[in-house]
Enzyme design. Structure first.
Site, PDB file in Angstrom:
ATOM      1  N   TRP A 130      45.980  29.599  48.860  1.00 55.70           N
ATOM      2  CA  TRP A 130      44.581  29.946  48.582  1.00 55.70           C
ATOM      3  C   TRP A 130      43.986  28.820  47.726  1.00 55.70           C
ATOM      4  CZ3 TRP A 130      42.649  33.157  44.033  1.00 55.70           C
ATOM      5  CH2 TRP A 130      41.320  33.568  44.242  1.00 55.70           C
ATOM      6  N   ASP A 211      51.745  36.323  43.288  1.00 58.69           N
ATOM      7  CA  ASP A 211      50.345  36.744  43.436  1.00 58.69           C
ATOM      8  C   ASP A 211      50.321  37.822  44.523  1.00 58.69           C
ATOM      9  OD1 ASP A 211      47.640  37.000  43.847  1.00 58.69           O
ATOM     10  OD2 ASP A 211      47.282  34.908  44.420  1.00 58.69           O
ATOM     11  N   ALA A 213      47.855  40.379  46.097  1.00 59.77           N
ATOM     12  CA  ALA A 213      46.453  40.815  46.150  1.00 59.77           C
ATOM     13  C   ALA A 213      46.175  41.694  47.364  1.00 59.77           C
ATOM     14  CB  ALA A 213      45.544  39.583  46.195  1.00 59.77           C
ATOM     15  N   LYS A 246      41.227  44.488  47.038  1.00 56.65           N
ATOM     16  CA  LYS A 246      41.316  44.789  48.480  1.00 56.65           C
ATOM     17  C   LYS A 246      41.863  46.187  48.719  1.00 56.65           C
ATOM     18  CE  LYS A 246      41.145  40.219  48.199  1.00 56.65           C
ATOM     19  NZ  LYS A 246      40.182  39.245  48.611  1.00 56.65           N
TER      20      LYS A 246
END
Ligand code: LMR
Length: 395
Positions: A130, A211, A213, A246
């Site tokens: 990302w 991470d 998410a 999300k």
């Protein structure tokens, strides 16, 4: 003084989303930002979140500051959600956590802690990753190394390349891993591969920074956290940045959690104190609304069940979209798009050149990143044929 500053280019992801919003073409297709959109192209509010919000507004008596470490119910609920209900590290008190402004805030707090522990720490990031990982972690002062991850030719993880590159990670280095639903490629590690990374971390002494998410949007809440939990079970230290953007649809509310799995309870408490000082330096205390909603949803059996059910239906729908899109693209182009069905979560690369994505934008008002990353959750029954025909036209 200020008039010396030049305008900067827009963010690669948010800038394209804005360009799509401004496009008057009624057939435009927005596959830019990672936002779940339903069949009508709307990013919905979960029923459970709506209910929690009604209750919160009816009962809220103050807008005084949040405690610096955030809402306790949120912290507790998120720890269990990510680490598992019966997590041994939770039982042993080895987890320190602070609520943060979104997953980005959690990543930043993680980076501050890494820098405080070791200024020379190198962060190993997947190629690709990302793009915001670089400014988020780099502006703290950390430097980067990359490890091979995605092989565009095979449309899968280049695990041999990853292992070979990570052999150079040393004690004091940090390896940034995507917990699930890799952003941008959608290609995830198998559980066996997570096991190999755990072995390497044990033998070489690097620290994983995970991470996560998109938990719940790949195969399910527990399945998506399985690799992370394996690392947490086996390693003395793991850093985690989790987000409710999300999987609870709380994007704009900025609800995230930084978690530190430490060798012992005293160490976990020390890290919380460090994280609070870092947060005070940057934003003082976390925002209330999103975390209070998520905390209520996670703590209430009825709301939690409603939320899990709705999330599961989103996950099933994304996987159905992947199946349908693969078929449509293969029918329109005659090429193999089987990888779209194998990949997980919101993102996949279509495998187009930047020039082809530009043509899609200019000639068809189909917006995706230059890398051809698409947000699968931006596809729906109404735009799928149009999208497949447009892609075939530029191939
Ligand atoms: C994305 O990659 O599209 C999302 O994570 C949203 C963002 O902030 O970039």
């Amino acid at each position: 003084m200020l008039d010396k500053l030049e305008p900067l280019p827009a963010d690669t992801i948010l800038g394209l989303a804005a360009a799509c919003r401004a496009d008057p073409n009624p057939d435009k297709v927005d596959l830019t930002v990672g936002i779940y959109m339903d069949e009508h192209g709307v990013c919905p509010v979960f029923d459970a979140v709506r209910q929690a919000q009604r209750d919160l507004i009816a009962q809220e008596t103050t807008k005084a500051y949040m405690p610096p470490a955030g809402d306790e119910a949120f912290n507790r609920g998120m720890q269990r959600l990510v680490l598992g209900e019966d997590s041994a590290v939770l039982r042993d008190g080895r987890v320190g956590s602070v609520q943060a402004p979104g997953g980005c805030g959690a990543l930043r707090i993680g980076a501050e802690i890494i820098y405080a522990a070791s200024r020379d720490a190198r962060v190993w990031v997947s190629d690709p990753t990302w793009p915001v990982h670089f400014p988020l972690l780099g502006s703290v002062g950390l430097s980067f190394e990359t490890y091979r991850y995605y092989n565009p030719a095979s449309h899968g993880v280049d695990f041999d390349g990853m292992v070979e590159d990570l052999k150079h990670a040393v004690p004091g280095d940090v390896v940034l891993l995507h917990g699930c639903c890799h952003n941008p490629c959608g290609a995830d590690l198998s559980l066996e591969q997570w096991g190999v990374i755990a072995d390497m971390a044990q033998q070489q002494g690097f620290t994983p920074f995970i991470d996560i998410a998109y938990q719940g949007l790949g195969d399910g809440l527990d399945q998506d956290a399985a690799g992370l939990r394996l690392l947490v079970e086996r390693l003395p230290e793991v850093i985690i940045a989790a987000s409710c953007s999300k999987n609870m649809g709380l994007y704009r509310e900025r609800a995230g959690l930084a978690m530190f799995i430490c060798r012992n309870e005293a160490n976990a408490q020390a890290l919380v104190s460090q994280a609070l000082v870092a947060a005070r330096r940057i934003y003082s205390m976390p925002p209330a609304h999103g975390a209070l909603l998520a905390g209520r949803v996670l703590a209430d059996d009825e709301l939690a069940l409603s939320w899990r059910t709705e999330l599961e239906s989103m996950c099933v729908r994304i996987n159905g979209l992947r199946r349908d899109l693969r078929q449509k693209l293969e029918a329109s182009s005659g090429q193999d798009f089987g990888f779209i069905e194998r990949e997980k979560g919101m993102f996949s690369f279509l495998g187009l050149t930047a020039k082809q994505t530009l043509r899609l934008r200019d000639e068809f008002s189909v917006y995706m990143l230059d890398s051809s990353r698409i947000n699968v959750a931006g596809v729906n029954a109404r735009n799928m044929d149009y999208l497949a025909a447009a892609v075939a036209a530029v191939l």
